[in-house]
Design an enzyme around this catalytic site. Structure first.
Site, short mmCIF file in Angstrom:
data_model
loop_
_atom_site.label_atom_id
_atom_site.label_comp_id
_atom_site.label_asym_id
_atom_site.label_seq_id
_atom_site.Cartn_x
_atom_site.Cartn_y
_atom_site.Cartn_z
N LYS A 1 -5.80 -19.42 -2.28
CA LYS A 1 -4.57 -18.73 -2.08
C LYS A 1 -3.46 -19.25 -2.85
O LYS A 1 -3.70 -19.44 -3.88
CB LYS A 1 -4.19 -18.87 -0.43
CG LYS A 1 -5.02 -18.40 0.56
CD LYS A 1 -5.17 -16.81 0.38
CE LYS A 1 -6.24 -16.10 1.35
NZ LYS A 1 -6.24 -14.62 1.08
N ARG B 1 0.83 -1.26 0.16
CA ARG B 1 0.02 -0.03 0.03
C ARG B 1 1.00 1.25 -0.06
O ARG B 1 0.59 2.22 -0.81
CB ARG B 1 -1.04 0.02 1.23
CG ARG B 1 -2.12 -1.06 0.88
CD ARG B 1 -2.66 -1.46 2.12
NE ARG B 1 -3.90 -2.26 2.37
CZ ARG B 1 -3.82 -3.43 1.91
NH1 ARG B 1 -2.92 -4.11 1.68
NH2 ARG B 1 -5.08 -4.28 1.81
N ASP C 1 -3.59 -15.86 7.04
CA ASP C 1 -2.49 -16.32 6.48
C ASP C 1 -1.69 -17.16 7.38
O ASP C 1 -1.09 -17.68 6.91
CB ASP C 1 -1.57 -15.19 6.14
CG ASP C 1 -2.13 -14.06 4.84
OD1 ASP C 1 -3.15 -14.92 4.16
OD2 ASP C 1 -2.26 -13.06 4.61
N SER D 1 -12.56 -9.55 2.24
CA SER D 1 -11.49 -9.39 1.27
C SER D 1 -10.98 -7.78 1.26
O SER D 1 -11.42 -7.08 0.86
CB SER D 1 -11.51 -9.89 0.26
OG SER D 1 -10.42 -9.77 -0.67
N GLN E 1 -8.25 -7.14 -0.04
CA GLN E 1 -7.78 -6.86 -1.41
C GLN E 1 -8.85 -5.86 -2.19
O GLN E 1 -8.81 -5.49 -2.99
CB GLN E 1 -7.16 -7.92 -2.18
CG GLN E 1 -5.98 -8.45 -1.46
CD GLN E 1 -5.25 -9.74 -2.03
OE1 GLN E 1 -6.25 -10.50 -3.05
NE2 GLN E 1 -4.12 -10.11 -1.52
C1 S3P Z 1 -4.11 -9.11 2.13
C2 S3P Z 1 -5.37 -9.27 2.13
C3 S3P Z 1 -5.79 -11.01 2.39
C4 S3P Z 1 -4.37 -11.84 2.80
C5 S3P Z 1 -3.26 -11.42 1.62
C6 S3P Z 1 -3.02 -9.97 1.79
C7 S3P Z 1 -3.79 -7.64 1.57
O1 S3P Z 1 -6.27 -11.37 1.09
O2 S3P Z 1 -4.58 -13.00 2.51
O3 S3P Z 1 -2.13 -12.04 2.03
O4 S3P Z 1 -2.67 -7.05 1.68
O5 S3P Z 1 -5.03 -6.89 1.45
P1 S3P Z 1 -7.85 -11.48 1.05
O6 S3P Z 1 -7.99 -9.79 0.72
O7 S3P Z 1 -8.22 -12.11 -0.53
O8 S3P Z 1 -8.49 -11.94 2.03
#
Ligand code: S3P
Length: 438
Positions: free
Chosen positions: A348, A27, A321, A170, A172
């Protein structure tokens, strides 16, 4: 590369500062690239995944200069594209193994009238992207994809603000939609079924973008159009990387280690809460805030015997994770540990549910799985096994922890995958193991 892991012959002692948080590093680099002006970043994780983001934003026109490399990570100076927007690269952008790079970039690119192709390695090309492209399409972005998978060709443009109700928690997806929302007129609201990590909500305000929360449970919104302004970010140590050393400290008798500067953001510390329930001796000394994140020193002591627990659906996003290494810890706990609602593990970097169950079985444990759950019976004496990380960094490290307490040799194939998030993992583990014999 095949790594021949060995059982620990001494307790872990001493102190290690684990590398920068991967989510925060992605980020910090991405938001600086979007911003007007020059940001200074400290402690950025130097790993293959974060390199994917650095290379991607460079291809899109941001200027990234490495000004140093300290014990905590990369020092970067990033001059962003600001109001001019990203430039259209001639070639496809390679996101490597990094889901965060690909998904966050989809959100960034959606709001600009550019044509960009994103691709990834074999593992990333199997991971679902429809969860991001479908809501972005509702906002007006266009994608060409092969069944919702990479490679994806993005044609962004003028978007309309939208209220999104996600069916998975999520960070992400949430982040991609908020980043697209910054480019739209009006409010973009994202409501999730559970609390995913909130690094975006914490960091965007430092770049001049207020983020609203609390309209509904697990909601976040931005008002656009808005522009990011450069700032400085110090990245704290990664709790997900720390988890492997915590697990090693908990499992190897008489261990006593300290891990300073670890982000203890409540959306990331489910692992520590579960360990406390299992009877582990893990203390946290709270420290200052760093990069919008509260940090602390983790103090870990050898904790056997442990007892089993049930990890519930609501807890999963806060430890998503860490499940592979928690399953290894569960094999040492008395009773049956159950993980509920973990179907996300199947998409994953590998199908972690099947992989972890297979590895624990090969090591001699009794496990049961369903479509979205896992049960591990303990305590079980781990034996020798030939394991394969499947190119998944978190499996490689979880299996290394299992090997520390196994009765025989354990080999781990495709071990180089640790470079994705923690290239110095073995060195840090060795340093803690050697401190005791000094
Ligand atoms: C992450 C969000 C998680 C995590 C990934 C990193 C992020 O995934 O498992 O390692 O940096 O936003 P998800 O958003 O798909 O759960």
């Amino acid at each position: 590369m095949k790594y021949h892991a060995k059982p620990a012959t001494a307790p872990l002692t001493g102190e290690v500062r684990v590398p920068g948080d991967k989510s925060v590093s992605h980020r910090a680099v991405l938001f600086s690239a979007m911003a007007q002006g020059t940001s200074h970043l400290q402690g950025v994780l130097d790993s293959a995944d974060v390199r994917s983001t650095i290379d991607a934003v460079t291809a899109l026109g941001a200027q990234v200069t490495q000004t140093g490399h300290s014990e905590t990570g990369l020092e970067l100076e990033v001059t962003g594209w600001g109001g001019d927007g990203p430039r259209e690269p001639l070639e496809a952008i390679d996101c490597g193994n990094s889901g965060t790079t690909a998904r966050l970039l989809l959100g960034v690119l959606a709001g600009w009238d550019r044509h960009v192709v994103l691709q990834g390695d074999e593992s990333l090309s199997r991971r679902p992207m429809g969860r991001v492209t479908e809501p972005l399409e509702k906002m007006g972005a266009e994608f060409e994809t092969r069944g919702g998978l990479l490679p994806i060709s993005v044609r962004g443009g003028l978007l309309k603000s939208t209220e999104h109700h996600l069916n998975i928690a999520s960070a992400q997806v949430k982040t991609a939609l908020l980043l697209a929302g910054i480019r739209t007129e009006g409010r973009t609201l994202v409501i999730e079924p559970g609390a995913s990590r909130d690094h975006t909500e914490r960091m965007l305000p430092a770049f001049g973008i207020p983020v609203g929360t609390g309209a509904a449970a697990n909601s976040a919104w931005v008002d656009g159009p808005a522009y990011l302004t450069a700032t400085d970010v110090a990245v704290p140590a990664d709790p997900s990387s720390a988890a492997f050393l915590v697990a090693a400290g908990v499992l190897v008798p008489h261990s006593d280690i300290a891990l300073p500067d670890v982000a203890v953001n409540p959306t990331r510390t489910g692992f520590l809460k579960v360990l406390a329930r299992m009877g582990a001796h893990v203390g946290v000394d709270l420290g200052e805030e760093s990069g919008g994140e509260r940090v602390g020193t983790l103090h870990v002591r050898g904790s056997l015997p442990l007892h089993s627990t049930t990890v519930s659906a609501e807890e999963i996003p806060s430890l998503i994770d860490e499940i592979p290494v928690l399953a290894v810890i569960a094999s040492a706990a008395e009773g049956t540990t159950r993980f509920e609602d973990i179907a996300e593990l199947r998409v994953k970097e590998s199908d972690r549910l099947t992989a972890v169950a297979g590895a624990l079985t090969a090591l001699g444990c009794t496990v049961r799985t369903g479509e979205d759950w896992l049960e591990v019976d303990g305590p079980c004496a781990l034996g020798s096994a030939e394991l394969d990380s499947l190119g998944d960094h978190r499996l490689a490290m979880a299996y290394t922890v299992a090997a520390l307490v196994a009765k025989g040799p354990v080999s781990i194939d495709r071990f180089e995958s640790v470079d994705v998030s923690y290239p110095g993992f073995l060195g840090d583990l060795q340093a803690l193991l050697l401190s005791a014999s000094e």
